[in-house]
Design a protein around this motif. Structure first.
Motif, PDB file in Angstrom:
ATOM      1  N   ALA A  45       0.723  -1.072  -0.200  1.00 24.70           N
ATOM      2  CA  ALA A  45      -0.007  -0.017   0.053  1.00 24.70           C
ATOM      3  C   ALA A  45       0.855   1.006   0.104  1.00 24.70           C
ATOM      4  CB  ALA A  45      -1.151  -0.037   1.282  1.00 24.70           C
ATOM      5  N   ALA A  46       0.850   1.736  -1.000  1.00 25.94           N
ATOM      6  CA  ALA A  46       2.170   2.739  -1.371  1.00 25.94           C
ATOM      7  C   ALA A  46       1.602   4.239  -0.659  1.00 25.94           C
ATOM      8  CB  ALA A  46       2.584   2.983  -2.938  1.00 25.94           C
ATOM      9  N   GLY A  47       0.335   4.559  -0.722  1.00 26.22           N
ATOM     10  CA  GLY A  47      -0.155   5.665  -0.070  1.00 26.22           C
ATOM     11  C   GLY A  47      -0.105   5.902   1.405  1.00 26.22           C
ATOM     12  N   SER A  48      -0.235   6.797   1.853  1.00 22.44           N
ATOM     13  CA  SER A  48       0.056   7.350   3.075  1.00 22.44           C
ATOM     14  C   SER A  48      -1.565   6.998   3.848  1.00 22.44           C
ATOM     15  CB  SER A  48      -0.028   8.868   3.369  1.00 22.44           C
ATOM     16  OG  SER A  48      -0.257   9.228   4.766  1.00 22.44           O
ATOM     17  N   PRO A  49      -1.251   6.419   5.057  1.00 22.68           N
ATOM     18  CA  PRO A  49      -2.545   5.739   6.004  1.00 22.68           C
ATOM     19  C   PRO A  49      -3.038   7.007   6.670  1.00 22.68           C
ATOM     20  CG  PRO A  49      -0.508   5.238   6.996  1.00 22.68           C
ATOM     21  CD  PRO A  49       0.080   5.883   5.827  1.00 22.68           C
ATOM     22  N   THR A  50      -2.606   8.114   6.614  1.00 26.12           N
ATOM     23  CA  THR A  50      -3.179   9.299   7.385  1.00 26.12           C
ATOM     24  C   THR A  50      -3.623  10.324   6.791  1.00 26.12           C
ATOM     25  OG1 THR A  50      -0.996  10.178   7.775  1.00 26.12           O
ATOM     26  CG2 THR A  50      -1.602   8.705   9.423  1.00 26.12           C
ATOM     27  N   ARG A  73      -9.950   8.528   3.820  1.00 26.53           N
ATOM     28  CA  ARG A  73      -8.516   7.585   3.925  1.00 26.53           C
ATOM     29  C   ARG A  73      -8.804   6.351   3.480  1.00 26.53           C
ATOM     30  NH1 ARG A  73      -6.985   9.092   9.993  1.00 26.53           N
ATOM     31  NH2 ARG A  73      -9.132   8.474  10.064  1.00 26.53           N
ATOM     32  N   ASP A  74      -7.780   5.898   2.588  1.00 25.30           N
ATOM     33  CA  ASP A  74      -8.024   4.614   2.165  1.00 25.30           C
ATOM     34  C   ASP A  74      -7.986   3.546   3.122  1.00 25.30           C
ATOM     35  OD1 ASP A  74      -7.962   2.880  -0.749  1.00 25.30           O
ATOM     36  OD2 ASP A  74      -6.594   1.871   0.843  1.00 25.30           O
ATOM     37  N   PHE A  76      -7.764   0.181   3.252  1.00 26.62           N
ATOM     38  CA  PHE A  76      -6.758  -1.055   2.918  1.00 26.62           C
ATOM     39  C   PHE A  76      -5.485  -0.494   3.361  1.00 26.62           C
ATOM     40  CE2 PHE A  76      -3.798  -3.272   0.249  1.00 26.62           C
ATOM     41  CZ  PHE A  76      -4.026  -4.356   0.432  1.00 26.62           C
ATOM     42  N   THR A  77      -5.130   0.909   2.611  1.00 25.79           N
ATOM     43  CA  THR A  77      -3.746   1.248   3.131  1.00 25.79           C
ATOM     44  C   THR A  77      -3.707   1.415   4.804  1.00 25.79           C
ATOM     45  OG1 THR A  77      -3.829   2.631   1.185  1.00 25.79           O
ATOM     46  CG2 THR A  77      -2.092   3.282   2.777  1.00 25.79           C
ATOM     47  N   ARG A  78      -4.610   1.784   5.558  1.00 29.75           N
ATOM     48  CA  ARG A  78      -4.550   1.698   6.981  1.00 29.75           C
ATOM     49  C   ARG A  78      -4.432   0.433   7.347  1.00 29.75           C
ATOM     50  NH1 ARG A  78      -5.537   6.143   9.399  1.00 29.75           N
ATOM     51  NH2 ARG A  78      -6.899   5.424  11.144  1.00 29.75           N
ATOM     52  N   VAL A  79      -5.128  -0.540   6.969  1.00 28.00           N
ATOM     53  CA  VAL A  79      -5.259  -1.782   7.635  1.00 28.00           C
ATOM     54  C   VAL A  79      -3.817  -2.482   7.151  1.00 28.00           C
ATOM     55  CG1 VAL A  79      -5.703  -4.334   7.305  1.00 28.00           C
ATOM     56  CG2 VAL A  79      -7.519  -2.325   7.132  1.00 28.00           C
ATOM     57  N   VAL A  80      -3.087  -2.269   6.157  1.00 24.26           N
ATOM     58  CA  VAL A  80      -1.861  -2.870   5.841  1.00 24.26           C
ATOM     59  C   VAL A  80      -0.877  -2.044   6.797  1.00 24.26           C
ATOM     60  CG1 VAL A  80       0.007  -3.079   4.221  1.00 24.26           C
ATOM     61  CG2 VAL A  80      -2.210  -3.456   3.372  1.00 24.26           C
ATOM     62  N   HIS A  81      -0.808  -0.577   6.927  1.00 25.93           N
ATOM     63  CA  HIS A  81       0.088  -0.146   7.754  1.00 25.93           C
ATOM     64  C   HIS A  81      -0.166  -0.312   9.090  1.00 25.93           C
ATOM     65  CE1 HIS A  81       2.319   2.526   4.925  1.00 25.93           C
ATOM     66  NE2 HIS A  81       1.447   2.280   4.043  1.00 25.93           N
ATOM     67  N   GLY A  82      -1.126  -0.864   9.441  1.00 30.42           N
ATOM     68  CA  GLY A  82      -1.668  -1.084  10.960  1.00 30.42           C
ATOM     69  C   GLY A  82      -1.229  -2.445  11.319  1.00 30.42           C
ATOM     70  N   ALA A  83      -0.877  -3.127  10.384  1.00 33.84           N
ATOM     71  CA  ALA A  83      -0.175  -4.511  10.776  1.00 33.84           C
ATOM     72  C   ALA A  83       1.304  -4.131  11.505  1.00 33.84           C
ATOM     73  CB  ALA A  83       0.066  -5.347   9.498  1.00 33.84           C
ATOM     74  N   SER A  84       2.072  -3.265  11.223  1.00 24.76           N
ATOM     75  CA  SER A  84       3.192  -2.888  11.811  1.00 24.76           C
ATOM     76  C   SER A  84       3.077  -2.599  13.256  1.00 24.76           C
ATOM     77  CB  SER A  84       3.805  -1.909  11.045  1.00 24.76           C
ATOM     78  OG  SER A  84       3.203  -0.651  10.908  1.00 24.76           O
ATOM     79  N   HIS A  85       2.007  -2.021  13.783  1.00 27.00           N
ATOM     80  CA  HIS A  85       1.652  -1.798  14.859  1.00 27.00           C
ATOM     81  C   HIS A  85       1.050  -3.034  15.669  1.00 27.00           C
ATOM     82  CE1 HIS A  85       2.133   2.552  14.338  1.00 27.00           C
ATOM     83  NE2 HIS A  85       1.634   2.429  13.401  1.00 27.00           N
ATOM     84  N   THR A 233      -3.171   6.652  14.349  1.00 22.55           N
ATOM     85  CA  THR A 233      -2.330   5.849  14.071  1.00 22.55           C
ATOM     86  C   THR A 233      -3.351   4.500  13.924  1.00 22.55           C
ATOM     87  OG1 THR A 233      -0.905   6.158  16.157  1.00 22.55           O
ATOM     88  CG2 THR A 233      -0.848   3.905  15.225  1.00 22.55           C
ATOM     89  N   PRO A 234      -3.132   3.903  12.658  1.00 23.78           N
ATOM     90  CA  PRO A 234      -3.876   2.833  11.958  1.00 23.78           C
ATOM     91  C   PRO A 234      -3.589   1.373  12.611  1.00 23.78           C
ATOM     92  CG  PRO A 234      -1.842   3.193  10.549  1.00 23.78           C
ATOM     93  CD  PRO A 234      -1.648   4.208  11.647  1.00 23.78           C
TER      94      PRO A 234
END
Length: 285
Positions: A45-50, A73-74, A76-85, A233-234
């Protein structure tokens, strides 16, 4: 001629060999994808989650696989980046529980006596406190945030790892090959490292896989309740909490992040069963 009793092959090695079975390929693939999201979110997900990516509350489509949230806000992008948290926090929680709990359990089981009694009574105290209450207490003491929530969840799993590790060590400690190792001049630490631990830790590893899913759920619960990462934070639990006000009009805001959490947790549970089952089959072989 003196006959020596040799230790059986470690169950851990064959347990890992038996993981790649038809029933475990999909769970392993799910876990690998989730880990890839956590480590390299920008590749998926190349976009910004915020930042806003489109109109607010768009339904899932080719442009936005999971739709958009109330601010555009997209998702899917937030879910993908949320995995890092969420996943990183879960891994930290499992490591805390695994290292501290296994150390306590192995020490209690190997030393025995008064040391075992004292350590296991401390473990009983931890088990007497509900996990959610204990994690909330630790978070309140340490402060809010994903890292502190992960440490809090890890503290709640120390007792589970300690009891399992202690029971496995006590069981293996009385085996004939361990007595033979002592009889042939083996030292306490040498026998513990070469014979007891390799034949005791397969169930502990299986529990670690199971606790990974449990930790994801607990960290998501803390985030849902507002004790985890702060907005925007996603984090997965926070994403579900943000979408609960739109369940009737934008179901994807809660259903899709919740489905991702459920699939990852189910995958870790299945992997845990595979590791434990492979170890039990080898023990009875």
């Amino acid at each position: 001629m003196t006959l020596a009793l040799a230790a059986p092959r470690s169950t851990g090695t064959l347990a890992w060999r038996r993981l790649l079975r038809p029933g475990t390929v999909v769970p392993i693939l799910v876990i690998l994808i989730a880990l890839a999201w956590a480590l390299f979110p920008g590749l998926f997900a190349a976009g910004s989650p915020t930042e806003q990516a489109g109109a607010a509350l768009q339904a899932p489509s080719a442009a936005h696989l999971f739709g958009t949230d109330a601010t555009g806000r997209d998702l899917f992008t937030r879910v993908v980046h949320g995995a890092s948290h969420s996943i990183t926090g879960a891994v930290v929680a499992v490591v805390v529980g695994l290292v501290v709990g296994t150390a306590l359990g192995v020490t209690a089981g190997a030393v025995g006596g008064a040391v075992e009694e004292i350590l296991m009574r401390l473990v009983d105290v931890l088990l007497a406190i509900p996990a959610l209450l204990l994690s909330l207490s630790v978070v309140i003491l340490l402060g809010f945030g994903t890292t502190n929530a992960a440490i809090a969840v890890g503290v709640t799993s120390i007792a589970v790892f300690a009891r399992l590790a202690r029971s496995q060590v006590v069981s293996v400690r009385s085996a004939e090959f361990v007595e033979a190792a002592y009889g042939s001049g083996g030292t306490f630490l040498g026998v513990l490292w070469r014979h007891i631990l390799p034949n005791s830790l397969t169930p502990v590893i299986a529990l670690a896989a199971l606790q990974l899913g449990s930790a994801i759920l607990q960290i998501s619960t803390l985030g849902f309740l507002g004790y985890g990462a702060p907005p925007p934070t996603p984090e997965w639990g926070l994403l579900i909490a943000e979408g609960r006000s739109y369940v009737a009009t934008a179901w994807w805001l809660t259903v899709l992040p919740g489905a991702v959490v459920a699939v990852v947790v189910l995958a870790t549970n299945r992997l845990s069963q595979a590791i434990g089952g492979a170890g039990r089959r080898e023990e009875t072989a």
